[in-house]
Design a protein around this motif. Structure first.
Motif, PDB file in Angstrom:
ATOM      1  N   ALA A 116       0.814  -1.205   0.000  1.00 46.13           N
ATOM      2  CA  ALA A 116       0.000   0.000   0.000  1.00 46.13           C
ATOM      3  C   ALA A 116       0.854   1.265   0.000  1.00 46.13           C
ATOM      4  CB  ALA A 116      -0.951  -0.003   1.189  1.00 46.13           C
ATOM      5  N   SER A 117       2.086   1.178   0.488  1.00 48.94           N
ATOM      6  CA  SER A 117       2.944   2.359   0.539  1.00 48.94           C
ATOM      7  C   SER A 117       3.498   2.727  -0.829  1.00 48.94           C
ATOM      8  CB  SER A 117       4.110   2.111   1.497  1.00 48.94           C
ATOM      9  OG  SER A 117       5.010   1.173   0.925  1.00 48.94           O
ATOM     10  N   GLY A 118       3.408   1.812  -1.770  1.00 49.58           N
ATOM     11  CA  GLY A 118       3.919   2.099  -3.096  1.00 49.58           C
ATOM     12  C   GLY A 118       5.347   1.648  -3.319  1.00 49.58           C
ATOM     13  N   ASP A 119       5.964   0.937  -2.369  1.00 45.97           N
ATOM     14  CA  ASP A 119       7.323   0.435  -2.580  1.00 45.97           C
ATOM     15  C   ASP A 119       7.347  -0.629  -3.669  1.00 45.97           C
ATOM     16  OD1 ASP A 119       8.328   2.106  -0.646  1.00 45.97           O
ATOM     17  OD2 ASP A 119       8.358   0.578   0.912  1.00 45.97           O
ATOM     18  N   LEU A 120       6.278  -1.437  -3.738  1.00 47.47           N
ATOM     19  CA  LEU A 120       6.163  -2.440  -4.798  1.00 47.47           C
ATOM     20  C   LEU A 120       5.171  -1.946  -5.832  1.00 47.47           C
ATOM     21  CD1 LEU A 120       6.102  -5.821  -2.826  1.00 47.47           C
ATOM     22  CD2 LEU A 120       8.045  -4.662  -3.888  1.00 47.47           C
ATOM     23  N   LEU A 121       5.547  -2.118  -7.075  1.00 50.22           N
ATOM     24  CA  LEU A 121       4.744  -1.648  -8.195  1.00 50.22           C
ATOM     25  C   LEU A 121       4.580  -2.801  -9.175  1.00 50.22           C
ATOM     26  CD1 LEU A 121       3.663   0.876  -9.917  1.00 50.22           C
ATOM     27  CD2 LEU A 121       5.965   0.874 -10.922  1.00 50.22           C
ATOM     28  N   ASN A 122       3.358  -3.037  -9.635  1.00 51.23           N
ATOM     29  CA  ASN A 122       3.119  -4.001 -10.709  1.00 51.23           C
ATOM     30  C   ASN A 122       3.196  -3.262 -12.035  1.00 51.23           C
ATOM     31  OD1 ASN A 122       2.659  -6.208  -9.044  1.00 51.23           O
ATOM     32  ND2 ASN A 122       0.436  -5.983  -9.061  1.00 51.23           N
ATOM     33  N   THR A 137       5.581  -7.546 -14.261  1.00 49.43           N
ATOM     34  CA  THR A 137       6.862  -7.478 -13.567  1.00 49.43           C
ATOM     35  C   THR A 137       6.655  -6.686 -12.293  1.00 49.43           C
ATOM     36  OG1 THR A 137       8.175  -7.598 -15.593  1.00 49.43           O
ATOM     37  CG2 THR A 137       9.246  -6.627 -13.674  1.00 49.43           C
ATOM     38  N   VAL A 138       7.117  -7.237 -11.176  1.00 47.91           N
ATOM     39  CA  VAL A 138       7.052  -6.526  -9.902  1.00 47.91           C
ATOM     40  C   VAL A 138       8.339  -5.727  -9.759  1.00 47.91           C
ATOM     41  CG1 VAL A 138       6.864  -6.738  -7.396  1.00 47.91           C
ATOM     42  CG2 VAL A 138       5.618  -8.342  -8.887  1.00 47.91           C
ATOM     43  N   VAL A 139       8.182  -4.441  -9.499  1.00 51.68           N
ATOM     44  CA  VAL A 139       9.316  -3.554  -9.290  1.00 51.68           C
ATOM     45  C   VAL A 139       9.349  -3.175  -7.810  1.00 51.68           C
ATOM     46  CG1 VAL A 139      10.318  -1.295  -9.829  1.00 51.68           C
ATOM     47  CG2 VAL A 139       9.196  -2.624 -11.627  1.00 51.68           C
ATOM     48  N   ASP A 140      10.502  -3.370  -7.206  1.00 53.50           N
ATOM     49  CA  ASP A 140      10.724  -2.913  -5.832  1.00 53.50           C
ATOM     50  C   ASP A 140      11.395  -1.554  -5.951  1.00 53.50           C
ATOM     51  OD1 ASP A 140      11.761  -2.346  -3.275  1.00 53.50           O
ATOM     52  OD2 ASP A 140      11.958  -4.483  -2.802  1.00 53.50           O
ATOM     53  N   LEU A 141      10.611  -0.505  -5.793  1.00 54.44           N
ATOM     54  CA  LEU A 141      11.130   0.851  -5.974  1.00 54.44           C
ATOM     55  C   LEU A 141      12.151   1.218  -4.897  1.00 54.44           C
ATOM     56  CD1 LEU A 141       7.784   2.534  -7.011  1.00 54.44           C
ATOM     57  CD2 LEU A 141       9.806   2.258  -8.466  1.00 54.44           C
ATOM     58  N   ARG A 142      11.971   0.708  -3.696  1.00 56.79           N
ATOM     59  CA  ARG A 142      12.921   1.011  -2.619  1.00 56.79           C
ATOM     60  C   ARG A 142      14.278   0.378  -2.923  1.00 56.79           C
ATOM     61  NH1 ARG A 142      11.341   0.795   3.578  1.00 56.79           N
ATOM     62  NH2 ARG A 142       9.796   2.109   2.606  1.00 56.79           N
ATOM     63  N   ALA A 143      14.288  -0.889  -3.345  1.00 58.34           N
ATOM     64  CA  ALA A 143      15.544  -1.589  -3.649  1.00 58.34           C
ATOM     65  C   ALA A 143      16.087  -1.207  -5.030  1.00 58.34           C
ATOM     66  CB  ALA A 143      15.340  -3.105  -3.577  1.00 58.34           C
ATOM     67  N   GLY A 144      15.240  -0.621  -5.874  1.00 55.09           N
ATOM     68  CA  GLY A 144      15.680  -0.235  -7.219  1.00 55.09           C
ATOM     69  C   GLY A 144      15.902  -1.414  -8.136  1.00 55.09           C
ATOM     70  N   GLU A 145      15.011  -2.422  -8.050  1.00 55.48           N
ATOM     71  CA  GLU A 145      15.206  -3.609  -8.891  1.00 55.48           C
ATOM     72  C   GLU A 145      13.878  -4.233  -9.308  1.00 55.48           C
ATOM     73  OE1 GLU A 145      17.512  -6.056  -6.263  1.00 55.48           O
ATOM     74  OE2 GLU A 145      15.728  -6.930  -5.339  1.00 55.48           O
ATOM     75  N   ARG A 146      13.956  -4.988 -10.389  1.00 57.01           N
ATOM     76  CA  ARG A 146      12.828  -5.805 -10.832  1.00 57.01           C
ATOM     77  C   ARG A 146      12.914  -7.098 -10.028  1.00 57.01           C
ATOM     78  NH1 ARG A 146      14.314  -5.241 -17.181  1.00 57.01           N
ATOM     79  NH2 ARG A 146      16.359  -5.581 -16.253  1.00 57.01           N
ATOM     80  N   SER A 147      11.897  -7.381  -9.228  1.00 53.45           N
ATOM     81  CA  SER A 147      12.004  -8.487  -8.284  1.00 53.45           C
ATOM     82  C   SER A 147      11.247  -9.752  -8.689  1.00 53.45           C
ATOM     83  CB  SER A 147      11.554  -8.044  -6.891  1.00 53.45           C
ATOM     84  OG  SER A 147      10.207  -7.634  -6.911  1.00 53.45           O
ATOM     85  N   ALA A 148      10.351  -9.671  -9.650  1.00 52.88           N
ATOM     86  CA  ALA A 148       9.619 -10.862 -10.078  1.00 52.88           C
ATOM     87  C   ALA A 148       9.064 -10.631 -11.482  1.00 52.88           C
ATOM     88  CB  ALA A 148       8.486 -11.187  -9.117  1.00 52.88           C
ATOM     89  N   ARG A 149       8.891 -11.744 -12.185  1.00 49.64           N
ATOM     90  CA  ARG A 149       8.425 -11.686 -13.575  1.00 49.64           C
ATOM     91  C   ARG A 149       7.381 -12.783 -13.760  1.00 49.64           C
ATOM     92  NH1 ARG A 149      12.505 -11.169 -18.514  1.00 49.64           N
ATOM     93  NH2 ARG A 149      11.104 -11.677 -20.201  1.00 49.64           N
ATOM     94  N   HIS A 150       6.221 -12.416 -14.321  1.00 50.26           N
ATOM     95  CA  HIS A 150       5.121 -13.372 -14.458  1.00 50.26           C
ATOM     96  C   HIS A 150       4.474 -13.259 -15.839  1.00 50.26           C
ATOM     97  CE1 HIS A 150       5.310 -13.983 -10.118  1.00 50.26           C
ATOM     98  NE2 HIS A 150       5.390 -12.668 -10.009  1.00 50.26           N
ATOM     99  N   ARG A 151       3.826 -14.357 -16.206  1.00 53.84           N
ATOM    100  CA  ARG A 151       3.117 -14.407 -17.487  1.00 53.84           C
ATOM    101  C   ARG A 151       1.836 -15.204 -17.285  1.00 53.84           C
ATOM    102  NH1 ARG A 151       4.668 -17.983 -22.706  1.00 53.84           N
ATOM    103  NH2 ARG A 151       3.640 -16.707 -24.279  1.00 53.84           N
ATOM    104  N   ILE A 152       0.730 -14.657 -17.740  1.00 53.09           N
ATOM    105  CA  ILE A 152      -0.550 -15.366 -17.716  1.00 53.09           C
ATOM    106  C   ILE A 152      -1.067 -15.422 -19.143  1.00 53.09           C
ATOM    107  CG2 ILE A 152      -2.909 -15.424 -16.821  1.00 53.09           C
ATOM    108  CD1 ILE A 152      -1.922 -13.581 -14.519  1.00 53.09           C
ATOM    109  N   LEU A 153      -1.216 -16.628 -19.680  1.00 49.25           N
ATOM    110  CA  LEU A 153      -1.844 -16.792 -20.989  1.00 49.25           C
ATOM    111  C   LEU A 153      -3.349 -16.865 -20.797  1.00 49.25           C
ATOM    112  CD1 LEU A 153       0.510 -19.319 -22.799  1.00 49.25           C
ATOM    113  CD2 LEU A 153       0.274 -16.863 -23.203  1.00 49.25           C
ATOM    114  N   VAL A 154      -4.076 -16.192 -21.681  1.00 52.64           N
ATOM    115  CA  VAL A 154      -5.526 -16.092 -21.556  1.00 52.64           C
ATOM    116  C   VAL A 154      -6.179 -16.630 -22.822  1.00 52.64           C
ATOM    117  CG1 VAL A 154      -7.458 -14.528 -21.118  1.00 52.64           C
ATOM    118  CG2 VAL A 154      -5.214 -14.042 -20.113  1.00 52.64           C
ATOM    119  N   ARG A 155      -7.136 -17.499 -22.628  1.00 56.37           N
ATOM    120  CA  ARG A 155      -7.865 -18.128 -23.729  1.00 56.37           C
ATOM    121  C   ARG A 155      -8.946 -17.161 -24.234  1.00 56.37           C
ATOM    122  NH1 ARG A 155      -8.865 -22.097 -20.819  1.00 56.37           N
ATOM    123  NH2 ARG A 155     -10.898 -21.430 -20.089  1.00 56.37           N
TER     124      ARG A 155
END
Length: 191
Positions: free
Chosen positions: A3-9, A36-54
């Motif tokens: 909620a603080s905005g440190d993590l961004l989707n 992609t999850v961005v950790d703004l405090r750490a200054g890094e991309r912390s996770a990467r995801h993919r969802i295929l949709v039918r």
């Protein structure tokens, strides 16, 4: 912390598309959600995801496959749009975390498709148009496409352009570029 905005989707979607007009009865539908999850405090991309949709009301055209690399067989193995939205909410905290996309297309596509399918909108109201933020921060006369913005920022294009997972990863790099320059805007307060 979310909620603080440190993590961004950072979200990028690919949708069914055609060279010219869609076939009768077909509509543009999301077929891939890259996140992609961005950790703004750490200054890094912390996770990467993919969802295929039918897709339910359209098919992947040859033009769409050429552009995205996605095939009908590949997206047929994906989840329903409703399940993709539930996954965004449950696993990626989409309703809580601020999110960004390159332009407003992704936000509008989700709004249209949720309304048409009667599916709850998975995101909260804290969206940042990264293309507008980039343009303003660099004082550019026009809003660049993502690939052009990467060149302007001196960053490499990683992966395949027009693949949701790769585009979200690259947009996240642009977000971090802006954050390092103290030019990433705080996510707006919820409406």
């Amino acid at each position: 912390m979310d909620a603080s905005g440190d993590l961004l989707n950072v979200v990028d979607v690919e949708a069914t598309c055609w060279e010219g007009m869609p076939p009768p009865g077909a509509v543009s539908e999301i077929i891939e959600i890259g996140l992609t999850v961005v950790d703004l405090r750490a200054g890094e991309r912390s996770a990467r995801h993919r969802i295929l949709v039918r897709p339910e009301r359209s098919a992947v055209s040859a033009f769409c496959t050429e552009l995205t690399g996605l095939t009908q067989a590949e997206v047929d193995a994906g989840v329903s749009f409703a399940q993709a939205c539930r996954t965004l909410a449950a696993e990626h905290r989409a309703g809580v975390r601020p999110w960004a996309s390159w332009g407003d297309y992704d936000r509008h596509q989700f709004t249209r498709q949720c309304r048409a399918a009667g599916v709850p909108y998975p995101f909260g109201g804290r969206h940042v148009n990264a293309k507008a933020a980039f343009t303003e921060a660099l004082g550019l006369p026009r809003r660049p496409g993502m690939a052009q913005a990467l060149r302007v920022a001196g960053l490499p294009l990683e992966g395949r352009h027009h693949r949701g997972e790769d585009d979200a990863w690259n947009i996240a790099a642009l977000v971090l570029f802006l954050a390092r320059r103290d030019a990433w805007p705080p996510a707006p307060s919820p409406a």
